[in-house]
Design a protein around this motif. Structure first.
Motif, short mmCIF file in Angstrom:
data_model
loop_
_atom_site.label_atom_id
_atom_site.label_comp_id
_atom_site.label_asym_id
_atom_site.label_seq_id
_atom_site.Cartn_x
_atom_site.Cartn_y
_atom_site.Cartn_z
N ILE A 363 7.41 -7.04 8.16
CA ILE A 363 8.78 -6.57 8.38
C ILE A 363 9.29 -6.97 9.76
O ILE A 363 8.53 -7.26 10.68
CB ILE A 363 8.90 -5.04 8.20
CG1 ILE A 363 8.04 -4.29 9.22
CG2 ILE A 363 8.56 -4.65 6.79
CD1 ILE A 363 8.23 -2.77 9.18
N SER A 366 12.52 -2.82 13.58
CA SER A 366 13.15 -1.67 12.93
C SER A 366 12.47 -0.41 13.45
O SER A 366 11.46 -0.47 14.16
CB SER A 366 12.98 -1.76 11.41
OG SER A 366 11.59 -1.83 11.09
N GLU A 539 19.79 -1.54 9.08
CA GLU A 539 18.63 -2.05 8.35
C GLU A 539 17.48 -1.04 8.24
O GLU A 539 16.64 -1.15 7.35
CB GLU A 539 18.10 -3.31 9.05
CG GLU A 539 19.12 -4.44 9.10
CD GLU A 539 18.64 -5.60 9.95
OE1 GLU A 539 17.41 -5.81 10.04
OE2 GLU A 539 19.48 -6.30 10.55
N ASN A 540 17.44 -0.06 9.14
CA ASN A 540 16.29 0.84 9.18
C ASN A 540 16.01 1.55 7.86
O ASN A 540 14.86 1.62 7.40
CB ASN A 540 16.50 1.90 10.28
CG ASN A 540 16.35 1.33 11.66
OD1 ASN A 540 15.50 0.49 11.92
ND2 ASN A 540 17.17 1.81 12.58
N ILE A 543 14.59 -0.79 5.10
CA ILE A 543 13.19 -1.16 5.35
C ILE A 543 12.25 -0.03 4.96
O ILE A 543 11.19 -0.25 4.36
CB ILE A 543 13.01 -1.55 6.83
CG1 ILE A 543 13.68 -2.90 7.09
CG2 ILE A 543 11.53 -1.61 7.21
CD1 ILE A 543 13.74 -3.31 8.55
N LYS A 546 12.20 0.36 1.02
CA LYS A 546 11.42 -0.73 0.40
C LYS A 546 9.92 -0.50 0.61
O LYS A 546 9.10 -0.90 -0.23
CB LYS A 546 11.84 -2.07 0.99
CG LYS A 546 13.21 -2.53 0.54
CD LYS A 546 13.61 -3.85 1.21
CE LYS A 546 15.01 -4.28 0.80
NZ LYS A 546 15.44 -5.53 1.49
N TYR A 547 9.57 0.13 1.71
CA TYR A 547 8.16 0.44 1.99
C TYR A 547 7.55 1.29 0.89
O TYR A 547 6.46 1.00 0.38
CB TYR A 547 8.05 1.15 3.33
CG TYR A 547 6.74 1.88 3.58
CD1 TYR A 547 5.59 1.16 3.92
CD2 TYR A 547 6.64 3.26 3.48
CE1 TYR A 547 4.38 1.81 4.16
CE2 TYR A 547 5.45 3.92 3.71
CZ TYR A 547 4.32 3.21 4.05
OH TYR A 547 3.13 3.85 4.28
#
Length: 552
Positions: A363, A366, A539-540, A543, A546-547
């Motif tokens: 990644i 972030s 974006e945080n 991300i 998606k984790y």
């Protein structure tokens, strides 16, 4: 030099008698008799902190570390109300905070006199004891009884108490000696552990092949650690530890959300314990609370000295004792079982950990990536003071270095005093204290830096994602058309605050610059330091979301 006023002398003598050796004072005139007395007492250490809200959280941080009562002292009027957030935190976190408020005499209340409010019993819903004193020598015995009860309650029941002290003028007259007073010792034992049927509990435990121990906020304790280690070697037991539990074992599940985030119904039924033992303070993970409410154990035993906590609505046994005494007795009566319960879930945990590491390796810069870098960088044997909201939740997804001690104000889970608490803890902690905080928590409590007592070794890591990142993560706020009222976007930085309050300022804005700044951040310096890390607000949340999909 001591105050001439007998009531002030009485309060000061009582604090010394009952081992109050630290008092945090906010400036004022009505509290002058007590300020003079405390600051001149050879056995009492005093600190001056202007902002009462910050002062109370600063005192709470000291009490958190000392595990003994610490007093805060303020003048009359609205000053007292600023203590309330810390009082509530102390109430729910079982921290002995002694609030001492100077007041006007009763005949000046509600008649239009300045700086007066109705101070008596003002914390009624979140206080263990309120002592409302009277400035009259006829009431010396009554006042002594009330003060003694309050101070002994703070110690025995581990929580906040309030002593309201009215003074008429003059306020500044002094004498050279402090009188001695008698304070009745009050039997305050309220534990009822005589009826704990360890044999019956052990028979239920030993007959179950799916057992769980869940540990919330917990002060570091080696003896307790050794007692719990026994259960890690039992195949029928799963140990769930939160970041704030300060318990570590290679067979514990320490990232609960990582394990249970998207289990299906069959998985939850397989994980559902027959017996659940809980101890410690508040639980951070919403997911484990939802799981244990929806898939309730047959037996839930809560071990606590003071009060039963029915977090999962299925409490079957309140075991009123401290965890060390409970496990010391209980461990002698149980036997290990062969079971597939622990091995199965540890194997799943290990799979998640491998995917966790792979995801982090790919990644970009972030919040999530920053936490990996920061937590890996913290020197051994440091103390971490972690703020609330998204910050503590990110920390929960990582395996914390077992040499670290971790604290967070989870009693009320507020952002309002995290930095002040961390500074109070840093003043008395023997090693380095590092405060990891989000931008809203930091700026909300920025007066925490208005404190001349901050150690040079104190460090703040400020993760600035431009406001309220938690509201992009949790479901709900994004479905409204009022996002600005949840996320509170801003363009603030800590650079000028750092200069104003004498902190050395560092900043980073990428994976590379974070790594670079961390290399020098913990080095000794003549000033405390702030490292402000800017992360991409847009974006945080993606991300992180998606984790959770990636690791399954």
């Amino acid at each position: 030099m001591f105050p001439k006023k007998e009531l002030a002398q009485l309060v000061i003598s009582a604090c010394h008698e009952f081992d109050i050796d630290t008092v945090v004072i906010s400036p004022g005139s009505r509290n002058a008799p007590l300020t003079v007395g405390f600051s001149n007492h050879s056995k009492i250490e005093t600190y001056s902190v202007v902002d009462e809200r910050c002062a109370a959280f600063f005192a709470l941080g000291i009490a958190q570390q000392k595990q003994k009562p610490v007093a805060v002292l303020c003048t009359s009027g609205s000053a007292l109300l600023n203590y309330y957030p810390a009082v509530a935190e102390a109430f729910y976190s079982n921290i002995p905070l002694v609030v001492i408020s100077a007041d006007r005499p009763k005949h000046l209340i509600d008649i239009g006199d300045g700086q007066t409010i109705r101070q008596e019993n003002v914390f009624n819903n979140h206080i263990l004891c309120s002592a409302n004193l009277i400035e009259n020598t006829k009431f010396t015995a009554r006042n002594s009884q009330s003060i003694g009860e309050a101070l002994q309650t703070a110690t025995s029941q581990k929580g906040p108490v309030h002593i309201n002290v009215p003074f008429d003028e003059p306020l500044y007259d002094t004498v050279s000696e402090l009188k001695s007073y008698h304070f009745p010792k009050i039997s305050s034992s309220f534990l009822d552990n005589s009826n704990i049927d360890y044999d019956n509990l052990a028979s239920i435990w030993s007959a179950s092949d799916k057992k769980m121990i869940l540990v919330g906020v917990n002060y570091p304790n080696e003896q307790l650690h050794r007692l719990i280690d026994l259960y890690a070697e039992d195949d029928s037991v799963l140990i769930f530890t939160e970041t704030t539990s300060n318990l570590h074992h290679k067979k514990a599940i320490n990232s609960i959300d990582q394990l249970i985030f998207s289990l299906n119904e069959d998985d939850f039924k397989a994980l559902q314990p027959d017996v659940l033992i809980t101890f410690g303070g508040m639980i951070v993970s919403k997911r484990v609370k939802k799981f244990l409410r929806n898939y309730a154990p047959k037996h839930h035993w809560n071990v606590d000295e003071r009060k039963a906590t029915n977090t999962f609505f299925c409490l079957s046994e309140f075991i009123q004792t401290n965890p060390i005494d409970f496990f010391t007795n209980f461990n002698t009566k149980i036997t290990r079982l062969k079971s597939s319960y622990q091995p199965k879930w540890l194997a799943i945990r290990d799979e998640r950990r491998v995917k966790h590491a792979k995801y982090l390796a790919q990644i970009t810069h972030s919040d999530f990536k920053v936490f990996e870098q920061v937590l890996e960088s913290v020197p051994n044997h440091s103390q971490l003071q972690i703020s609330n909201s998204a910050v503590i939740r990110y920390a929960q997804l990582f395996t914390i270095n077992s040499t670290l001690e971790v604290f967070c104000n989870r009693g009320t889970s507020g952002i309002d005093g995290s930095t002040s608490t961390a500074i109070g803890a840093a003043v008395v902690y023997k090693n380095r204290t590092i405060c990891i905080t989000g931008d809203l928590s930091f700026f909300y409590d920025s007066n925490a830096l208005w404190n001349t007592n901050i150690p040079k070794s104190f460090r703040i890591i400020l993760i600035n994602n431009s406001g309220g990142g938690i509201f992009k993560i949790i479901p709900g706020p994004a479905t409204t058309n009022a996002s600005k009222y949840f996320e509170t976007p801003h363009c603030l930085t800590a650079e000028h605050l750092s200069k104003m309050y004498g902190f050395k300022y560092q900043k980073a804005y990428s994976t590379e610059t974070v790594q670079q700044e961390l290399q020098t951040f913990y080095q000794e310096s003549e000033q405390p330091k702030i490292l402000e890390i800017f992360t991409p607000s847009s974006e945080n949340d993606q991300i992180l979301k998606k984790y959770f999909k990636y690791i399954y």
